[in-house]
Write a protein that holds these residues in place. Structure first.
Motif, PDB file in Angstrom:
ATOM      1  N   ARG A  79      50.528  45.569  37.665  1.00 31.15           N
ATOM      2  CA  ARG A  79      49.368  45.142  36.884  1.00 31.15           C
ATOM      3  C   ARG A  79      48.238  46.162  36.937  1.00 31.15           C
ATOM      4  NH1 ARG A  79      46.360  44.502  33.758  1.00 31.15           N
ATOM      5  NH2 ARG A  79      44.896  42.828  33.278  1.00 31.15           N
ATOM      6  N   PHE A  80      48.078  46.825  38.097  1.00 31.99           N
ATOM      7  CA  PHE A  80      46.947  47.749  38.270  1.00 31.99           C
ATOM      8  C   PHE A  80      47.443  49.107  38.780  1.00 31.99           C
ATOM      9  CE2 PHE A  80      45.439  43.396  39.362  1.00 31.99           C
ATOM     10  CZ  PHE A  80      44.640  43.187  38.245  1.00 31.99           C
ATOM     11  N   PRO A  81      48.119  49.866  37.954  1.00 32.06           N
ATOM     12  CA  PRO A  81      48.677  51.146  38.412  1.00 32.06           C
ATOM     13  C   PRO A  81      47.605  52.153  38.825  1.00 32.06           C
ATOM     14  CG  PRO A  81      48.840  50.946  36.006  1.00 32.06           C
ATOM     15  CD  PRO A  81      48.416  49.604  36.531  1.00 32.06           C
ATOM     16  N   GLY A  82      46.368  51.956  38.393  1.00 27.61           N
ATOM     17  CA  GLY A  82      45.308  52.887  38.747  1.00 27.61           C
ATOM     18  C   GLY A  82      44.708  52.655  40.117  1.00 27.61           C
ATOM     19  N   VAL A  83      45.108  51.566  40.789  1.00 24.45           N
ATOM     20  CA  VAL A  83      44.600  51.264  42.134  1.00 24.45           C
ATOM     21  C   VAL A  83      45.528  51.892  43.164  1.00 24.45           C
ATOM     22  CG1 VAL A  83      44.003  49.442  43.774  1.00 24.45           C
ATOM     23  CG2 VAL A  83      43.603  49.101  41.322  1.00 24.45           C
ATOM     24  N   ARG A  84      44.974  52.529  44.156  1.00 26.12           N
ATOM     25  CA  ARG A  84      45.769  53.167  45.213  1.00 26.12           C
ATOM     26  C   ARG A  84      46.098  52.132  46.296  1.00 26.12           C
ATOM     27  NH1 ARG A  84      41.310  57.242  46.269  1.00 26.12           N
ATOM     28  NH2 ARG A  84      42.324  57.432  48.301  1.00 26.12           N
ATOM     29  N   LEU A  85      47.076  51.280  45.994  1.00 27.34           N
ATOM     30  CA  LEU A  85      47.413  50.172  46.883  1.00 27.34           C
ATOM     31  C   LEU A  85      48.175  50.657  48.108  1.00 27.34           C
ATOM     32  CD1 LEU A  85      47.397  47.026  47.161  1.00 27.34           C
ATOM     33  CD2 LEU A  85      49.712  47.096  46.223  1.00 27.34           C
ATOM     34  N   ASP A  86      47.775  50.175  49.277  1.00 21.68           N
ATOM     35  CA  ASP A  86      48.500  50.439  50.519  1.00 21.68           C
ATOM     36  C   ASP A  86      49.030  49.098  51.027  1.00 21.68           C
ATOM     37  OD1 ASP A  86      49.468  51.036  53.023  1.00 21.68           O
ATOM     38  OD2 ASP A  86      47.825  52.379  53.542  1.00 21.68           O
ATOM     39  N   PRO A  87      50.332  48.837  50.880  1.00 25.21           N
ATOM     40  CA  PRO A  87      50.874  47.528  51.240  1.00 25.21           C
ATOM     41  C   PRO A  87      51.132  47.339  52.731  1.00 25.21           C
ATOM     42  CG  PRO A  87      52.625  48.910  50.429  1.00 25.21           C
ATOM     43  CD  PRO A  87      51.358  49.725  50.310  1.00 25.21           C
ATOM     44  N   ASP A  88      50.923  48.390  53.530  1.00 23.31           N
ATOM     45  CA  ASP A  88      51.291  48.322  54.945  1.00 23.31           C
ATOM     46  C   ASP A  88      50.123  48.051  55.890  1.00 23.31           C
ATOM     47  OD1 ASP A  88      53.933  48.799  54.341  1.00 23.31           O
ATOM     48  OD2 ASP A  88      53.802  50.952  54.649  1.00 23.31           O
TER      49      ASP A  88
ATOM     50  N   LEU B 243      46.422  46.225  57.311  1.00 20.07           N
ATOM     51  CA  LEU B 243      45.790  44.912  57.373  1.00 20.07           C
ATOM     52  C   LEU B 243      44.556  44.847  56.491  1.00 20.07           C
ATOM     53  CD1 LEU B 243      46.083  44.184  61.202  1.00 20.07           C
ATOM     54  CD2 LEU B 243      47.430  43.166  59.364  1.00 20.07           C
ATOM     55  N   PHE B 244      43.845  45.953  56.364  1.00 18.78           N
ATOM     56  CA  PHE B 244      42.688  45.980  55.471  1.00 18.78           C
ATOM     57  C   PHE B 244      42.362  47.426  55.126  1.00 18.78           C
ATOM     58  CE2 PHE B 244      40.913  45.931  59.802  1.00 18.78           C
ATOM     59  CZ  PHE B 244      40.083  47.053  59.774  1.00 18.78           C
ATOM     60  N   VAL B 245      41.565  47.580  54.077  1.00 14.71           N
ATOM     61  CA  VAL B 245      41.101  48.894  53.652  1.00 14.71           C
ATOM     62  C   VAL B 245      39.583  48.862  53.563  1.00 14.71           C
ATOM     63  CG1 VAL B 245      40.975  50.518  51.719  1.00 14.71           C
ATOM     64  CG2 VAL B 245      43.188  49.573  52.410  1.00 14.71           C
ATOM     65  N   ASP B 246      38.948  49.839  54.197  1.00 11.49           N
ATOM     66  CA  ASP B 246      37.500  50.003  54.125  1.00 11.49           C
ATOM     67  C   ASP B 246      37.227  51.226  53.257  1.00 11.49           C
ATOM     68  OD1 ASP B 246      34.841  50.695  54.459  1.00 11.49           O
ATOM     69  OD2 ASP B 246      34.811  50.372  56.614  1.00 11.49           O
ATOM     70  N   ASP B 247      36.685  51.003  52.082  1.00  8.32           N
ATOM     71  CA  ASP B 247      36.317  52.109  51.200  1.00  8.32           C
ATOM     72  C   ASP B 247      34.820  52.065  50.925  1.00  8.32           C
ATOM     73  OD1 ASP B 247      37.006  54.432  49.745  1.00  8.32           O
ATOM     74  OD2 ASP B 247      36.941  53.308  47.865  1.00  8.32           O
ATOM     75  N   GLY B 248      34.057  51.926  51.988  1.00 12.82           N
ATOM     76  CA  GLY B 248      32.599  51.946  51.880  1.00 12.82           C
ATOM     77  C   GLY B 248      32.038  50.626  51.400  1.00 12.82           C
ATOM     78  N   ASP B 249      31.689  50.550  50.122  1.00 12.42           N
ATOM     79  CA  ASP B 249      31.084  49.333  49.588  1.00 12.42           C
ATOM     80  C   ASP B 249      32.120  48.358  49.055  1.00 12.42           C
ATOM     81  OD1 ASP B 249      31.817  51.010  47.520  1.00 12.42           O
ATOM     82  OD2 ASP B 249      30.171  50.400  46.210  1.00 12.42           O
ATOM     83  N   LEU B 250      33.402  48.728  49.091  1.00 10.35           N
ATOM     84  CA  LEU B 250      34.493  47.852  48.664  1.00 10.35           C
ATOM     85  C   LEU B 250      35.515  47.759  49.787  1.00 10.35           C
ATOM     86  CD1 LEU B 250      35.169  48.829  44.935  1.00 10.35           C
ATOM     87  CD2 LEU B 250      34.396  46.615  45.773  1.00 10.35           C
ATOM     88  N   LEU B 251      35.754  46.544  50.262  1.00  6.69           N
ATOM     89  CA  LEU B 251      36.705  46.335  51.348  1.00  6.69           C
ATOM     90  C   LEU B 251      37.675  45.243  50.948  1.00  6.69           C
ATOM     91  CD1 LEU B 251      33.585  46.676  52.747  1.00  6.69           C
ATOM     92  CD2 LEU B 251      35.078  47.122  54.703  1.00  6.69           C
ATOM     93  N   THR B 252      38.953  45.449  51.243  1.00  2.80           N
ATOM     94  CA  THR B 252      39.985  44.489  50.854  1.00  2.80           C
ATOM     95  C   THR B 252      40.883  44.185  52.047  1.00  2.80           C
ATOM     96  OG1 THR B 252      41.239  46.394  50.004  1.00  2.80           O
ATOM     97  CG2 THR B 252      40.046  45.049  48.398  1.00  2.80           C
ATOM     98  N   ALA B 253      41.176  42.919  52.274  1.00  2.92           N
ATOM     99  CA  ALA B 253      42.034  42.498  53.381  1.00  2.92           C
ATOM    100  C   ALA B 253      43.371  42.027  52.840  1.00  2.92           C
ATOM    101  CB  ALA B 253      41.371  41.378  54.182  1.00  2.92           C
ATOM    102  N   ALA B 254      44.414  42.187  53.655  1.00  2.00           N
ATOM    103  CA  ALA B 254      45.774  41.921  53.204  1.00  2.00           C
ATOM    104  C   ALA B 254      46.056  40.441  52.963  1.00  2.00           C
ATOM    105  CB  ALA B 254      46.772  42.471  54.222  1.00  2.00           C
ATOM    106  N   GLY B 255      45.615  39.569  53.857  1.00  2.00           N
ATOM    107  CA  GLY B 255      45.918  38.162  53.641  1.00  2.00           C
ATOM    108  C   GLY B 255      45.671  37.327  54.873  1.00  2.00           C
ATOM    109  N   ALA B 256      45.183  36.108  54.649  1.00  2.00           N
ATOM    110  CA  ALA B 256      45.002  35.117  55.714  1.00  2.00           C
ATOM    111  C   ALA B 256      44.273  35.715  56.916  1.00  2.00           C
ATOM    112  CB  ALA B 256      46.348  34.509  56.102  1.00  2.00           C
ATOM    113  N   ALA B 257      44.989  35.817  58.069  1.00  2.00           N
ATOM    114  CA  ALA B 257      44.322  36.230  59.303  1.00  2.00           C
ATOM    115  C   ALA B 257      43.779  37.643  59.251  1.00  2.00           C
ATOM    116  CB  ALA B 257      45.277  36.099  60.485  1.00  2.00           C
TER     117      ALA B 257
END
Length: 325
Positions: free
Chosen positions: A138-147, A149-163
């Motif tokens: 769906r989002f080929p332009g996003v540099r997804l890292d599936p391995d 637990l979370f990604v810190d990219d400064g002002d945007l942070l994304t967590a993998a799931g649940a805990a």
């Protein structure tokens, strides 16, 4: 005081909804004074349905986003196949209320919201491992890292799931106020301040096993003899083919080279032994065909991000005995 606003959307998962309040409200300065104010809002004030059999009542509407230093979006029930549902017009409008410089955090599949809004284009991100392939398509332009637990990219942070939402919130406390505050926060929440390894150790990795192919019998034979030091020549000889022909057919049928397939099968067998038996690590290495504990550690670290001992501690078959008085 740093203000964290948690955006509760219809269908929100209650566990993830409660994580920011629990972690950030626990963080305190050495004199005991709170470091964060946590506010929960909806697109409107009032009841918000969860994915459980109850609703929650939020006091604040979308205007609370205008006062946020950090906004956390927990996951909510949404069919990933219906892309537009991730960013309905009211939610898209709500995100325009954020002040410049507001820190945005998503937990689990709430990363779809940020990606749908175009905020993750060209940037690294994480999401739940079970959604990784769909997310990539769906989002080929996003540099997804599936391995991770979370990604810190400064002002945007994304967590993998649940805990992993806990891991990310503790990371933010550590980033904002240092390890001492984060470690004390983790102790009060009775969670580890940092988890070894990433999301890779939790991913189910079924190895492709097509049936009724010319290499199927040899693959079955190899699975029954994983403790042996099998070579490519051994496999080709069993299949009664030349090494070159066997290698070509194997890759065509399985999608992996024989060596890649064999390593994956050995790692999966080692995982099962670590989860279900008390065999010492060197015995697990021998049973799974790695020969030595050092070789097993090397391959598990490369594939799962953790050594055998840490994997067993996390996934051992029986929980520690509970002492009763």
């Amino acid at each position: 005081m740093h203000r964290v606003v948690v955006l509760a959307l219809d269908g929100v998962y209650p566990f993830e909804l409660g994580i920011p309040k629990r972690v950030f409200s626990t963080a305190a300065a050495p004199d005991g004074s709170p470091l964060y104010e946590v506010v929960t809002c909806g697109l409107t004030s009032g009841p918000v349905q969860t994915d459980a059999d109850f609703a929650v009542h939020v006091e604040h509407g979308v205007e609370a986003l205008e006062t946020a230093d950090t906004v956390v979006i927990p996951p909510f029930v949404c069919d990933p196949a219906e892309d537009r549902r991730w960013l309905p017009a009211p939610l898209a409008e709500a995100l325009t209320r954020l002040r410049p410089g507001t820190r945005l955090v998503s937990i689990c599949t709430a990363s779809y919201v940020l990606a749908e809004a175009g905020l993750l284009d060209g940037r690294p991100a994480a999401t739940h491992w079970n959604e990784a392939e769909r997310f990539r398509r769906r989002f080929p332009g996003v540099r997804l890292d599936p391995d991770v637990l979370f990604v810190d990219d400064g002002d945007l942070l994304t967590a993998a799931g649940a805990a992993s939402g806990i891991d990310l919130c503790l990371h933010l406390v550590r980033r904002d106020h240092g390890s001492a505050v984060a470690n004390r926060t983790a102790r009060l929440c009775v969670v580890p301040p940092w988890r070894e390894g990433g999301q890779a150790q939790f991913i189910e990795r079924p190895v492709p096993e097509p049936l009724d192919t010319s290499t199927a019998a040899t693959r079955q034979w190899a699975l029954e003899h994983l403790d042996r030091p099998l070579t490519l020549s051994d496999l080709a000889r069993h299949a009664r083919m030349s090494v070159r022909t066997f290698s070509r057919r194997f890759r065509d049928e399985v999608g992996l080279t024989p060596g890649q397939w064999l390593t994956r099968q050995r790692v999966e067998h080692a995982r099962r032994l670590l989860e279900t038996t008390d065999l010492p690590v060197d015995r697990v290495a021998a049973e799974s065909g790695f020969g030595t504990a050092a070789s097993l550690r090397q391959h598990m670290a490369a594939t799962l991000g953790v050594p055998p001992s840490a994997y067993r501690q996390t996934f051992r078959a029986e929980a520690p005995a509970v002492t009763r008085r």
